[in-house]
Design a protein around this motif. Structure first.
Motif, PDB file in Angstrom:
ATOM      1  N   VAL A   1       0.871  -1.171   0.000  1.00  0.00           N
ATOM      2  CA  VAL A   1       0.000   0.000   0.000  1.00  0.00           C
ATOM      3  C   VAL A   1       0.910   1.223   0.000  1.00  0.00           C
ATOM      4  N   LEU A   2       0.804   2.020  -1.044  1.00  0.00           N
ATOM      5  CA  LEU A   2       1.641   3.209  -1.203  1.00  0.00           C
ATOM      6  C   LEU A   2       0.730   4.426  -1.321  1.00  0.00           C
ATOM      7  N   ARG A   3       0.694   5.241  -0.250  1.00  0.00           N
ATOM      8  CA  ARG A   3      -0.180   6.421  -0.259  1.00  0.00           C
ATOM      9  C   ARG A   3       0.585   7.720  -0.056  1.00  0.00           C
ATOM     10  N   THR A   4       1.661   7.646   0.753  1.00  0.00           N
ATOM     11  CA  THR A   4       2.416   8.864   1.068  1.00  0.00           C
ATOM     12  C   THR A   4       3.904   8.596   0.896  1.00  0.00           C
ATOM     13  N   ALA A   5       4.683   9.649   1.010  1.00  0.00           N
ATOM     14  CA  ALA A   5       6.136   9.512   0.921  1.00  0.00           C
ATOM     15  C   ALA A   5       6.670   8.586   2.008  1.00  0.00           C
ATOM     16  N   ASP A   6       6.020   8.548   3.161  1.00  0.00           N
ATOM     17  CA  ASP A   6       6.469   7.680   4.253  1.00  0.00           C
ATOM     18  C   ASP A   6       6.389   6.201   3.894  1.00  0.00           C
ATOM     19  N   ASP A   7       5.535   5.865   2.929  1.00  0.00           N
ATOM     20  CA  ASP A   7       5.407   4.471   2.492  1.00  0.00           C
ATOM     21  C   ASP A   7       6.557   4.044   1.575  1.00  0.00           C
ATOM     22  N   LEU A   8       7.295   5.002   1.066  1.00  0.00           N
ATOM     23  CA  LEU A   8       8.386   4.717   0.127  1.00  0.00           C
ATOM     24  C   LEU A   8       9.689   4.488   0.885  1.00  0.00           C
ATOM     25  N   THR A   9       9.764   3.349   1.545  1.00  0.00           N
ATOM     26  CA  THR A   9      10.956   2.984   2.301  1.00  0.00           C
ATOM     27  C   THR A   9      11.830   2.062   1.452  1.00  0.00           C
ATOM     28  N   PRO A  10      13.130   2.005   1.743  1.00  0.00           N
ATOM     29  CA  PRO A  10      14.025   1.154   0.950  1.00  0.00           C
ATOM     30  C   PRO A  10      13.533  -0.285   0.859  1.00  0.00           C
ATOM     31  N   TRP A  11      13.561  -0.803  -0.365  1.00  0.00           N
ATOM     32  CA  TRP A  11      13.209  -2.174  -0.716  1.00  0.00           C
ATOM     33  C   TRP A  11      11.728  -2.485  -0.513  1.00  0.00           C
ATOM     34  N   SER A  12      10.891  -1.444  -0.357  1.00  0.00           N
ATOM     35  CA  SER A  12       9.465  -1.662  -0.092  1.00  0.00           C
ATOM     36  C   SER A  12       8.636  -1.895  -1.344  1.00  0.00           C
TER      37      SER A  12
ATOM     38  N   GLU B   1       0.313  17.324  -4.884  1.00  0.00           N
ATOM     39  CA  GLU B   1       1.013  17.682  -6.131  1.00  0.00           C
ATOM     40  C   GLU B   1       2.501  17.971  -5.931  1.00  0.00           C
ATOM     41  N   ARG B   2       3.041  17.502  -4.803  1.00  0.00           N
ATOM     42  CA  ARG B   2       4.470  17.659  -4.533  1.00  0.00           C
ATOM     43  C   ARG B   2       5.238  16.636  -5.354  1.00  0.00           C
ATOM     44  N   ARG B   3       6.355  17.034  -5.949  1.00  0.00           N
ATOM     45  CA  ARG B   3       7.184  16.134  -6.755  1.00  0.00           C
ATOM     46  C   ARG B   3       8.379  15.672  -5.930  1.00  0.00           C
ATOM     47  N   ALA B   4       8.769  14.407  -6.143  1.00  0.00           N
ATOM     48  CA  ALA B   4       9.952  13.834  -5.493  1.00  0.00           C
ATOM     49  C   ALA B   4      10.571  12.845  -6.458  1.00  0.00           C
ATOM     50  N   VAL B   5      11.854  12.590  -6.281  1.00  0.00           N
ATOM     51  CA  VAL B   5      12.558  11.645  -7.137  1.00  0.00           C
ATOM     52  C   VAL B   5      12.885  10.400  -6.322  1.00  0.00           C
ATOM     53  N   ALA B   6      12.502   9.255  -6.866  1.00  0.00           N
ATOM     54  CA  ALA B   6      12.800   7.967  -6.245  1.00  0.00           C
ATOM     55  C   ALA B   6      13.870   7.272  -7.071  1.00  0.00           C
ATOM     56  N   GLU B   7      14.849   6.676  -6.385  1.00  0.00           N
ATOM     57  CA  GLU B   7      15.927   5.945  -7.068  1.00  0.00           C
ATOM     58  C   GLU B   7      15.740   4.448  -6.854  1.00  0.00           C
ATOM     59  N   PHE B   8      15.907   3.704  -7.939  1.00  0.00           N
ATOM     60  CA  PHE B   8      15.742   2.261  -7.950  1.00  0.00           C
ATOM     61  C   PHE B   8      17.009   1.609  -8.475  1.00  0.00           C
ATOM     62  N   SER B   9      17.323   0.454  -7.949  1.00  0.00           N
ATOM     63  CA  SER B   9      18.404  -0.370  -8.481  1.00  0.00           C
ATOM     64  C   SER B   9      17.793  -1.717  -8.832  1.00  0.00           C
ATOM     65  N   TRP B  10      17.993  -2.147 -10.065  1.00  0.00           N
ATOM     66  CA  TRP B  10      17.382  -3.378 -10.566  1.00  0.00           C
ATOM     67  C   TRP B  10      15.866  -3.345 -10.353  1.00  0.00           C
ATOM     68  N   GLY B  11      15.260  -2.155 -10.374  1.00  0.00           N
ATOM     69  CA  GLY B  11      13.813  -2.018 -10.244  1.00  0.00           C
ATOM     70  C   GLY B  11      13.293  -2.000  -8.825  1.00  0.00           C
ATOM     71  N   LEU B  12      14.171  -2.121  -7.819  1.00  0.00           N
ATOM     72  CA  LEU B  12      13.766  -2.121  -6.416  1.00  0.00           C
ATOM     73  C   LEU B  12      14.101  -0.766  -5.785  1.00  0.00           C
ATOM     74  N   LEU B  13      13.132  -0.171  -5.078  1.00  0.00           N
ATOM     75  CA  LEU B  13      13.329   1.147  -4.482  1.00  0.00           C
ATOM     76  C   LEU B  13      14.516   1.139  -3.525  1.00  0.00           C
ATOM     77  N   GLN B  14      15.401   2.136  -3.703  1.00  0.00           N
ATOM     78  CA  GLN B  14      16.547   2.308  -2.821  1.00  0.00           C
ATOM     79  C   GLN B  14      16.382   3.509  -1.903  1.00  0.00           C
ATOM     80  N   ARG B  15      15.909   4.624  -2.479  1.00  0.00           N
ATOM     81  CA  ARG B  15      15.734   5.820  -1.645  1.00  0.00           C
ATOM     82  C   ARG B  15      14.861   6.845  -2.353  1.00  0.00           C
ATOM     83  N   LEU B  16      14.282   7.723  -1.543  1.00  0.00           N
ATOM     84  CA  LEU B  16      13.478   8.836  -2.019  1.00  0.00           C
ATOM     85  C   LEU B  16      14.283  10.096  -1.745  1.00  0.00           C
ATOM     86  N   LEU B  17      14.476  10.901  -2.774  1.00  0.00           N
ATOM     87  CA  LEU B  17      15.248  12.136  -2.626  1.00  0.00           C
ATOM     88  C   LEU B  17      14.334  13.307  -2.348  1.00  0.00           C
TER      89      LEU B  17
END
Length: 189
Positions: free
Chosen positions: A129-140, A173-189
């Motif tokens: 379940v991805l609703r907010t930036a807090d849900d975007l944790t590494p490898w989630s 409508e806030r923009r953020a950049v998410a970085e992935f390695s091999w398609g798996l989330l690593q971090r949110l900038l």
């Protein structure tokens, strides 16, 4: 004179070490835990990466999709896809470190030239379940899950061939950049 030993065949465990090697730049703690789970040393991880890079640069006929089949065995599943004029096949293999994910290699038909390789959610596994930036944790989550949850998402060039960045639209409508390695989330900038 010391006897020469032939290295063990490169297999799924080694391939997982290759995946981890690229992720170590962003998530060294998670990688360290996963490496220990595989029972591998840091030197083994470096050696697996060296061998993988040598295979990728080799002039042998075992390139592209054939390389993945030789390392990972027969895929768990394969499906044909068509995007415009491009016909491809997506092949998926289990990855024991991430039981809810599969490593997917998409190759053109005919010929088998690989044009995408990344981790995706396994068929039948619930997406996070991805609703907010807090849900975007590494490898989630995977790149496609984040793109769907925070649309519109814009792909951006990554810092290496196996890395992807997505510009995501977060709540408000806030923009953020998410970085992935091999398609798996690593971090949110």
């Amino acid at each position: 004179m010391a006897a020469m030993t032939t290295p063990a065949p490169f297999g799924p465990r080694d391939f997982q070490l290759v995946l981890l090697r690229r992720m170590a730049d962003h998530q060294p703690g998670l990688v360290e835990d996963a490496r220990r789970e595989l029972g591998a040393s840091a030197a083994e991880m470096r050696e697996a990466n060296r061998r993988w890079q040598a295979m990728c640069r080799s002039r042998s006929p075992r390139g592209g999709l054939a390389r993945y089949r030789s390392v990972l065995g027969p895929p768990e599943s394969s499906v044909r896809r068509r995007v415009g004029d491009l016909e491809s096949e997506a092949h998926r293999w289990p990855v024991p470190l991430w039981p809810g994910l599969r490593f997917e290699v998409t190759a053109t038909v005919p010929g088998g030239a690989v044009w995408n390789e990344w981790l995706v959610r396994a068929e039948g596994e619930p997406a996070p379940v991805l609703r907010t930036a807090d849900d975007l944790t590494p490898w989630s989550c995977t790149a496609d899950e984040a793109a769907r949850a925070f649309a519109p998402a814009t792909p951006m060039e990554g810092s290496a061939p196996t890395r992807l960045r997505l510009s995501l639209t977060l709540p408000g409508e806030r923009r953020a950049v998410a970085e992935f390695s091999w398609g798996l989330l690593q971090r949110l900038l």
